[in-house]
Enzyme design. Structure first.
Site, short mmCIF file in Angstrom:
data_model
loop_
_atom_site.label_atom_id
_atom_site.label_comp_id
_atom_site.label_asym_id
_atom_site.label_seq_id
_atom_site.Cartn_x
_atom_site.Cartn_y
_atom_site.Cartn_z
CE LYS A 1 -1.56 -4.68 3.45
NZ LYS A 1 -1.87 -5.86 3.00
CE1 TYR B 1 -3.87 -2.62 5.86
CE2 TYR B 1 -3.23 -0.27 5.33
CZ TYR B 1 -3.63 -1.67 4.86
OH TYR B 1 -3.69 -1.98 3.35
CB SER C 1 -0.84 -0.12 1.34
OG SER C 1 -1.53 1.40 1.39
P1 NAD Z 1 -11.06 -6.66 1.55
O1 NAD Z 1 -11.26 -6.56 2.80
O2 NAD Z 1 -12.17 -6.44 0.70
O3 NAD Z 1 -10.63 -8.16 0.97
C1 NAD Z 1 -9.70 -9.03 1.79
C2 NAD Z 1 -10.32 -10.41 1.82
O4 NAD Z 1 -9.64 -11.09 2.65
C3 NAD Z 1 -11.45 -10.46 2.42
O5 NAD Z 1 -12.42 -11.08 1.38
C4 NAD Z 1 -11.42 -11.11 3.73
O6 NAD Z 1 -12.66 -11.91 3.99
C5 NAD Z 1 -10.07 -12.17 3.53
N1 NAD Z 1 -9.45 -12.29 4.77
C6 NAD Z 1 -9.01 -11.42 5.57
N2 NAD Z 1 -8.34 -12.11 6.50
C7 NAD Z 1 -8.21 -13.42 6.14
C8 NAD Z 1 -7.52 -14.43 6.54
N3 NAD Z 1 -6.91 -14.61 7.80
N4 NAD Z 1 -7.70 -15.74 5.93
C9 NAD Z 1 -8.27 -15.59 4.79
N5 NAD Z 1 -8.99 -14.69 4.10
C10 NAD Z 1 -8.78 -13.52 4.55
O7 NAD Z 1 -9.96 -5.79 1.10
P2 NAD Z 1 -9.62 -5.23 -0.34
O8 NAD Z 1 -9.57 -3.74 -0.27
O9 NAD Z 1 -9.88 -6.10 -1.40
O10 NAD Z 1 -8.01 -5.25 -0.16
C11 NAD Z 1 -7.03 -6.43 -0.58
C12 NAD Z 1 -5.70 -6.12 -0.03
O11 NAD Z 1 -5.14 -4.92 -0.64
C13 NAD Z 1 -5.54 -6.18 1.32
O12 NAD Z 1 -4.23 -6.92 1.81
C14 NAD Z 1 -5.35 -4.71 1.54
O13 NAD Z 1 -4.57 -4.43 2.78
C15 NAD Z 1 -4.53 -4.05 0.32
N6 NAD Z 1 -4.93 -2.60 0.09
C16 NAD Z 1 -6.15 -2.25 -0.08
C17 NAD Z 1 -6.30 -0.84 -0.31
C18 NAD Z 1 -7.71 -0.09 -0.35
O14 NAD Z 1 -7.80 0.89 -0.26
N7 NAD Z 1 -8.69 -1.30 -0.54
C19 NAD Z 1 -5.13 -0.08 -0.43
C20 NAD Z 1 -3.86 -0.56 -0.44
C21 NAD Z 1 -3.60 -2.06 -0.20
C1 WQD Z 2 -9.38 10.12 1.07
C2 WQD Z 2 -9.59 11.74 1.31
C3 WQD Z 2 -9.55 12.00 3.61
C4 WQD Z 2 -13.62 10.15 4.28
C5 WQD Z 2 -6.93 4.96 3.49
C6 WQD Z 2 -6.02 4.24 4.27
C7 WQD Z 2 -4.79 3.65 3.40
C8 WQD Z 2 -5.48 2.92 2.07
C9 WQD Z 2 -6.53 3.69 1.54
C10 WQD Z 2 -5.08 0.61 2.38
C11 WQD Z 2 -8.51 12.03 2.55
C12 WQD Z 2 -11.00 12.40 2.56
C13 WQD Z 2 -12.26 10.51 3.76
C14 WQD Z 2 -14.69 10.85 4.67
C15 WQD Z 2 -13.21 12.69 3.83
N1 WQD Z 2 -5.87 1.62 2.27
N2 WQD Z 2 -12.17 11.88 3.56
N3 WQD Z 2 -14.25 12.25 4.53
O1 WQD Z 2 -7.05 8.38 3.84
O2 WQD Z 2 -5.97 7.97 1.59
O3 WQD Z 2 -6.19 6.02 2.85
O4 WQD Z 2 -7.62 4.26 2.47
O5 WQD Z 2 -4.00 0.42 2.22
O6 WQD Z 2 -3.96 2.88 4.07
O7 WQD Z 2 -5.24 5.16 5.14
O8 WQD Z 2 -8.24 7.22 1.80
O9 WQD Z 2 -10.58 7.31 1.03
O10 WQD Z 2 -9.96 7.18 3.77
O11 WQD Z 2 -9.58 9.22 2.33
O12 WQD Z 2 -13.06 13.98 3.63
O13 WQD Z 2 -15.54 10.56 5.05
O14 WQD Z 2 -10.75 11.80 1.69
O15 WQD Z 2 -9.64 12.94 4.49
O16 WQD Z 2 -8.22 13.43 2.44
P1 WQD Z 2 -6.74 7.52 2.64
P2 WQD Z 2 -9.72 7.85 2.31
#
Ligand code: NAD
Ligand code: WQD
Length: 338
Positions: free
Chosen positions: A153, A149, A125
């Site tokens: 990562k 979190y 991330s």
């Molecule tokens: P999500 O929660 O929708 O998907 C994660 C999936 O993993 C879920 O289906 C959950 O049930 C499963 N899971 C969790 N713990 C588990 C375990 N111990 N064993 C088996 N399954 C398990 O999340 P997402 O948004 O699809 O994110 C996927 C990956 O990408 C995550 O690792 C997250 O940290 C990373 N990521 C997400 C974002 C984002 O903004 N969505 C940004 C950066 C990184």
């Molecule tokens: C985006 C912008 C908020 C909600 C988070 C995690 C990061 C990553 C993605 C996994 C910011 C603003 C948000 C609201 C708002 N996940 N905001 N009102 O903060 O970039 O990242 O999600 O790795 O780890 O920290 O994303 O969508 O929460 O926020 O004004 O109700 O929207 O302040 O500027 P962020 P976000």
């Protein structure tokens, strides 16, 4: 054609990636404990692709169960999404985050090595960059997460680097996602957060559909053009396609690759609200409220490593993200619930 094991394949990014893998002809084995998803997403994936992935309800912390999956399906590579991702929850439950994200990945790698599987794509991330000193963010920028979190990562990234040094058979892609939003253009799969959404985009779609009254914008006094936070939003289908490119890369190249997946373009919260309103013809009422603790002002990627190494670029616009995300929310007012 190869067999790809997808952990967390029922989740938001995982389900979109499973669609693209099936459409290009790979066999897919999904393992997920359904802690943050439902099996309905896999049913929808089957409708979109007219193909059926294998699904096994497994917790990646359960090594014995994982072994059974590897014995039975003999995957060639693994795309590892499974993990917990809520920043606030990670502060109150750090051990769950270190268990699921760090120990879970260690388990998975152990079972992979036992079965001679050394090709791994990992969901990292942009949060590993902490508060950026300079923008756009290159992969060699200083690292430093600000919450459990993010640290989970970072730790996994370091663990996987150590692992690859210890045994050069490992081929690993560490993909640093920026802000994935939107949904599949069919409107059949999308993001389905449990409870009140933490992230901006699902909050906006829930306001638009009438599930929430108003958006709270966290601060308009940041050093950005309009004072609201700026992020690099990326369409989830572009992100999914990046994983296919990463698998292709690992089939050709040894070693470990660290790579941003973003568009290279930053948009503010107000840009997002206005785009969503304009393309979808809806109004998003909002209040400006104080900053959210831990938020940074701005963050966007330099995506050139992905372009050069993976031959991948995001092609979908902010308007596409708004249109597709709204289609999903309109067709599924309460997500995957019947
Ligand atoms: P999500 O929660 O929708 O998907 C994660 C999936 O993993 C879920 O289906 C959950 O049930 C499963 N899971 C969790 N713990 C588990 C375990 N111990 N064993 C088996 N399954 C398990 O999340 P997402 O948004 O699809 O994110 C996927 C990956 O990408 C995550 O690792 C997250 O940290 C990373 N990521 C997400 C974002 C984002 O903004 N969505 C940004 C950066 C990184
Ligand atoms: C985006 C912008 C908020 C909600 C988070 C995690 C990061 C990553 C993605 C996994 C910011 C603003 C948000 C609201 C708002 N996940 N905001 N009102 O903060 O970039 O990242 O999600 O790795 O780890 O920290 O994303 O969508 O929460 O926020 O004004 O109700 O929207 O302040 O500027 P962020 P976000």
């Amino acid at each position: 054609m190869s067999t790809v094991l997808v952990t967390g394949g029922c989740g938001y990014i995982g389900s979109h990636t499973v669609v693209e893998l099936l459409l290009r002809g790979d066999d897919v084995v999904v393992v997920d404990n359904l802690s943050n998803s439902s099996l309905e997403s896999i049913k929808r994936v089957e409708t979109i692709t007219e193909r059926v992935p294998h699904f096994i309800e497994v917790d990646i912390l359960d090594r014995a169960e994982l072994r059974c999956v590897f014995d039975k399906y003999r995957p060639d590579s693994v795309v590892h999404f499974a993990g917990l991702k809520a920043v606030g929850e990670s502060v109150s439950k750090p051990l769950s985050y270190y268990q699921n994200n760090v120990a879970g990945t260690a388990n998975l790698c152990e079972v992979m090595a036992e079965h001679g599987v050394f090709s791994l794509v990992f969901s990292s991330s942009a949060t590993v960059y902490g508060d950026p000193e300079t923008l756009p963010l290159r992969e060699d920028a200083p690292l430093g997460a600000t919450n459990p979190y993010g640290r989970s990562k970072l730790f996994v990234e370091e663990m996987l680097r150590d692992l690859q040094i210890s045994d050069p058979r490992w081929r690993i892609a560490l993909l640093r996602y920026f802000n994935p939003i939107g949904a599949h253009p069919s409107g059949m799969i999308g993001e389905d957060p449990r409870g009140i959404p933490n992230n901006l985009f699902p909050f906006i779609t829930q306001v638009a559909v009438g599930r929430r009254e108003k958006l709270a914008i966290f601060g308009d006094d940041y050093p950005t053009p309009d004072g609201t936070g700026v992020r690099d939003y990326i369409h989830v289908v572009d992100l999914a396609l990046g994983h296919l490119k990463a698998l292709d890369y690992l089939a050709e190249k040894e070693g470990i690759l660290t790579c941003n997946l973003g568009t290279g373009q930053g948009y503010s919260v107000l840009d997002m609200v206005r785009s969503f309103e304009r393309v979808n013809g809806v109004t998003i009422p909002y209040d400006i409220v104080p900053r959210r603790p831990g938020d940074i002002a701005s963050c966007w990627a330099d995506p050139s490593v992905a372009a050069e190494q993976l031959d991948w670029k995001a092609t979908r616009s902010l308007d596409d993200m708004c249109t597709d995300g709204w289609r999903w929310q309109q067709q599924n007012h309460i997500g995957y619930l019947p």
